[in-house]
Enzyme design. Structure first.
Site, mmCIF file in Angstrom:
data_model
loop_
_atom_site.group_PDB
_atom_site.id
_atom_site.type_symbol
_atom_site.label_atom_id
_atom_site.label_comp_id
_atom_site.label_asym_id
_atom_site.label_seq_id
_atom_site.Cartn_x
_atom_site.Cartn_y
_atom_site.Cartn_z
ATOM 1 N N ASP A 304 17.796 -1.561 -67.354
ATOM 2 C CA ASP A 304 17.765 -0.732 -68.555
ATOM 3 C C ASP A 304 18.889 0.290 -68.579
ATOM 4 O O ASP A 304 19.052 1.011 -69.555
ATOM 5 C CB ASP A 304 16.407 -0.017 -68.672
ATOM 6 N N ASP A 448 0.524 0.300 -66.530
ATOM 7 C CA ASP A 448 -0.044 -0.641 -65.563
ATOM 8 C C ASP A 448 -1.571 -0.660 -65.619
ATOM 9 O O ASP A 448 -2.185 -1.726 -65.801
ATOM 10 C CB ASP A 448 0.452 -0.307 -64.155
#
Length: 843
Positions: A304, A448
């Site tokens: 990224d 998550d």
């Protein structure tokens, strides 16, 4: 000043030198001028100064760096601190002698209970219990009947009123039984200890609610109910925690089925944003060496940061490189973008600093073959570098770190209830279910855990294998650590708000409890701040926020605290030492209180922050910014302690027990805050590639053919430390080859001698290596299946009283570091005359 007559004769050595008062040297213009100059020098004025300045200097000294306001104010503080240290040192020793005498009968009682425990046949008892209870528990509905009867009996015990004698006997009975049970291994003693702890807690809670909340003023009511709410929060967390960890599953790896040609394909994702290539490189090399058919595994760097050096590195290593045009949704968006670019049946995810062992896939994938409904399998997060608590307090590999409880016990407990959380790394996810829930969750910053919740709502199962199959870097600084915990706390509060586990369909009761406890845990900020300040209400203002006598408070609260610590030490002691949770929460309380509260009100506020890894701490320093809240709390608690001493001897002599109870509470808070200040004192961390302590077989080859058998005592990707036979002759700068083992095959690596002490300890730095050599090095070190297996063997045994003493010592040391840093900061801002002179000479 000393004046010598100019007679042309030098004074004799060691002869007494005449000292004369210029005022008595006679009269005359010369003598008067000399006298005026002498007086001007004493008053520190110029001879031409006006008369009022001469008069003023007779009363007030001139301002100099040595007489600056701050050092003048700090001087009494130094005296006070020195006196306090003296009192604490000798007072502690005197108190220890007194307590040794008082508790001598108790020690005899403890020894008697330990001897009694040795006569219990644990193995036979466990077998008998399993033979009797297991078949009964399989009868439909019987578990609920037993649970209901147990709850009813517990409520009777909790709500039965006792006088002081009855409560004392209850405390002694529970204590004696617990002292026997704590020596017995196995699950049933753990359950029994948890039940006794809940009984003691229930009696205290019932007494608090029914007998201690009548207040005389509005402010006492407000503070009293606030303290009760904080306590109720802890009671809830204790109950949910005992349920969550009641029966750890201890799942073992499942054997792989069929031939390797039929095994599923795997995409390995390594997301990165701003981490240096030196951190990511090792993870990529280890992923390339996983024990899995080469045609069925693909490694991808998800960058990224869109950095050219990463693209070039990926091409040189032959791994995939994926970037995207934006950074929407941070890590979750990065992973979801990669989902659309790859096609593996399974997805293994590693944070860019988490280095997998080569057995990772062979350990994890078997459960996906055995259970078609298994959507995710998690393994522990293990850190081979110290976190700020471990480094700054000097507890690395002696005391379990902050995450050891979650990965060592809680996740195993979650697994029993089919509630294992996805933790963002060191995990494998099945692509189909992940796409079914819309990919990695993006609604919260803890993507998550939220993803796992969505999978469970769809009826999928998850698994947890408590074997370390990857290791990474801990946060290097306290500020980074706090930032990471703030994100976790905000994210769990967001999930609690937008996807509450108690609402909606698809979860069992036990899954809801496990998820709720994980989320509620992060609301500890406000309760912890309440506990750190509650005694001040009485010590400062004489407000009674618990409307009961000190003796009755002690008789109810002592069994609760005692039994909780005994049960936690038995159940959690291997993974978290007693009282250390207080240290962790004290450090983080201020910083998580506001984000969790704001997230409950508006879950859309806040953003994802990346936890930096691989940073350096060149020089030790005190983090004044992060410690500011602790400093305020420290000053308040010390002031409250001083007020308490005054009340003890002058103002509240008729409430001695109440004053003493509040003083004891304040001293405990002061020690915990001292440990928090110690964590804020950052120690040096100068290695970007951390050395991992180990004991591995190694060989050293010299260019002339000489071979030395050695032991590798530490390693990193840049070098190794070897233990060589005594008397080995080596030269610094010498080129050698180092042999390390991968299974039964030896791999050699070029290196240079950088340090040789002549007593067997030798440090080597690796020379540039080929791609294959780099992979081999990872295979021989970080990626060995057994590298992390014995890591926790060096942990101290949890001894609650010894642990409390160590935390107290760390607290005193924390205050010492704080004071030294404060003086250093004062000197740097207001230097003395000698320091200014040195700076001038240096310039």
């Amino acid at each position: 000043m000393t004046y010598l007559h100019d007679t042309g004769v030098a004074p004799r050595a060691n002869a007494p030198q005449p000292q004369q008062d210029p005022a008595n040297e006679g009269s005359g213009p010369g003598r008067v001028g000399q006298w005026i100059r002498w007086l001007a020098q004493q008053l520190e004025v110029t001879p031409s100064a006006p008369w009022w300045m001469w008069l003023w200097r007779c009363i007030v000294l001139p301002a100099t760096p040595e007489r600056a306001l701050l050092p003048w104010l700090l001087q009494p503080g130094r005296w006070l601190l020195a006196g306090l240290v003296f009192v604490l040192r000798w007072g502690w020793k005197g108190l220890a002698l007194l307590l040794n005498g008082v508790f001598w009968p108790i020690r005899l009682f403890l020894r008697a209970m330990d001897r009694l425990a040795t006569h219990v046949n644990v193995e036979k008892g466990m077998r008998l219990a399993d033979q009797v209870l297991s078949p009964l528990m399989e009868i439909p509905g019987l578990r609920w009947v037993v649970l209901g009867v147990g709850l009813l009996a517990g409520l009777v015990v909790m709500t039965t009123p006792f006088n002081w004698l009855g409560q004392t006997l209850f405390m002694l009975l529970c204590w004696g039984l617990s002292l026997v049970l704590r020596r017995l291994p196995g699950r049933y003693p753990s359950l029994a200890l948890a039940a006794i702890s809940l009984l003691a807690m229930g009696r205290y809670a019932w007494w608090r609610v029914t007998s201690s909340i009548e207040f005389e003023s509005a402010i006492e009511s407000f503070l009293g109910y606030g303290l009760l709410a904080a306590e109720a929060y802890t009671w809830l967390v204790v109950v949910l925690g005992f349920i969550q960890t009641a029966w750890p599953l201890h799942r073992r790896p499942a054997d792989l089925q069929g031939q390797s040609a039929s095994w599923p394909t795997v995409d390995v994702y390594i997301p990165t944003y701003n981490e240096p290539l030196s951190v990511v490189r090792t993870t990529v090399l280890a992923s390339m060496a996983l024990d899995w058919p080469k045609d069925k595994v693909k490694v991808f760097i998800l960058d990224d940061g869109r950095r050219e050096e990463f693209r070039e590195f990926a091409e040189s290593m032959g791994v995939g490189y994926i970037v995207r045009p934006d950074n929407n949704h941070a890590k979750a968006g990065n992973l979801n973008h990669a989902l659309g670019k790859t096609d593996g049946e399974l997805i293994a995810i590693f944070d860019c600093d988490h280095i997998p062992t080569r057995s990772f896939l062979t350990t994890a994938v078997g459960w996906f073959q055995r259970d078609p409904k298994c959507a995710m399998l998690q393994t522990p997060h293990h850190f081979f570098s110290p976190d700020p608590f471990e480094r700054n307090l000097g507890t690395f590999r002696r005391v379990p770190n902050e995450g050891a409880l979650f990965y060592g016990l809680i996740q195993d407990g979650n697994d029993f209830w089919n509630a294992t959380f996805f933790c963002g790394s060191c995990a494998v996810i099945r692509r189909g279910p992940l796409l079914e829930v819309g990919g990695i969750a993006v609604e919260t910053v803890t993507e998550d855990a939220h993803t796992a919740l969505k999978l469970h709502r769809r009826g999928y199962t998850t698994a947890y294998i408590n074997e370390t199959q990857a290791a990474g870097l801990a946060t290097e600084s306290l500020s980074a650590h706090v930032g990471q915990r703030i994100r976790w706390a905000r994210g769990m509060a967001q999930i609690f708000r937008v996807d509450n586990p108690f609402l909606g369909k698809g979860l069992t009761l036990w899954q809801r409890i496990c998820y709720a406890n994980a989320m509620v845990h992060f609301f500890f900020g406000l309760p912890r701040l309440v506990f750190l300040t509650a005694p001040m209400a009485f010590l400062f203002f004489e407000w009674h926020i618990i409307n009961a006598g000190a003796i009755m408070i002690a008789l109810y609260v002592l069994p609760y605290i005692l039994q909780s610590n005994i049960a936690n030490a038995h159940v959690q002691g291997e993974h978290r030492h007693t009282f250390w949770a207080e240290v962790y929460e004290t450090v983080l309380a201020w910083y998580v209180a506001l984000p969790t509260t704001v997230a409950l009100i508006n879950p859309r506020l806040g953003k994802f922050n990346v936890t930096a890894k691989g940073g350096l701490v060149d020089e030790p320093y005190f983090d004044w910014a992060i410690s500011r809240p602790y400093t305020v709390l420290v000053l308040l608690n010390f002031a409250a302690f001083g007020m308490g001493i005054m009340r003890l001897f002058f103002w509240n002599t008729e409430e001695t027990a109440t004053v003493l109870l509040n003083l004891l509470w304040t001293v405990y808070s002061i020690l915990m805050l001292g440990a928090a200040l110690g964590v804020a004192s950052e120690a040096r961390q100068v290695r970007r590639m951390h050395r991992v302590a180990t004991r591995l077989q190694a060989t050293l080859y010299q260019d002339d053919g000489t071979v030395f058998q050695a032991v590798c005592i530490d390693f990193s990707m840049t070098g190794v430390g070897l233990e060589l036979p005594e008397g080995t002759r080596l030269a610094v700068g010498e080129k050698v080859q180092v042999g390390l083992w991968r299974g039964h095959a030896e791999c050699t690596f070029p290196a240079t001698i950088m340090l040789h002490r002549g007593q067997g300890a030798t440090g080597l730095q690796f020379d540039p290596m080929t791609r294959e050599q780099q992979i081999d090095l990872v295979q021989c070190t970080f990626a060995r299946p057994d590298t992390w297996r014995q890591w926790s063997d060096s942990h101290d045994i949890d001894r609650p009283l010894h642990g409390l003493q160590e935390i107290a010592q760390l607290g005193v040391l924390g205050y010492r570091k704080f004071w030294e840093s404060l003086l250093e900061a004062a000197r740097s801002r207001w230097p003395t005359g000698s320091q200014r002179k040195q700076q001038g000479l240096g310039a």
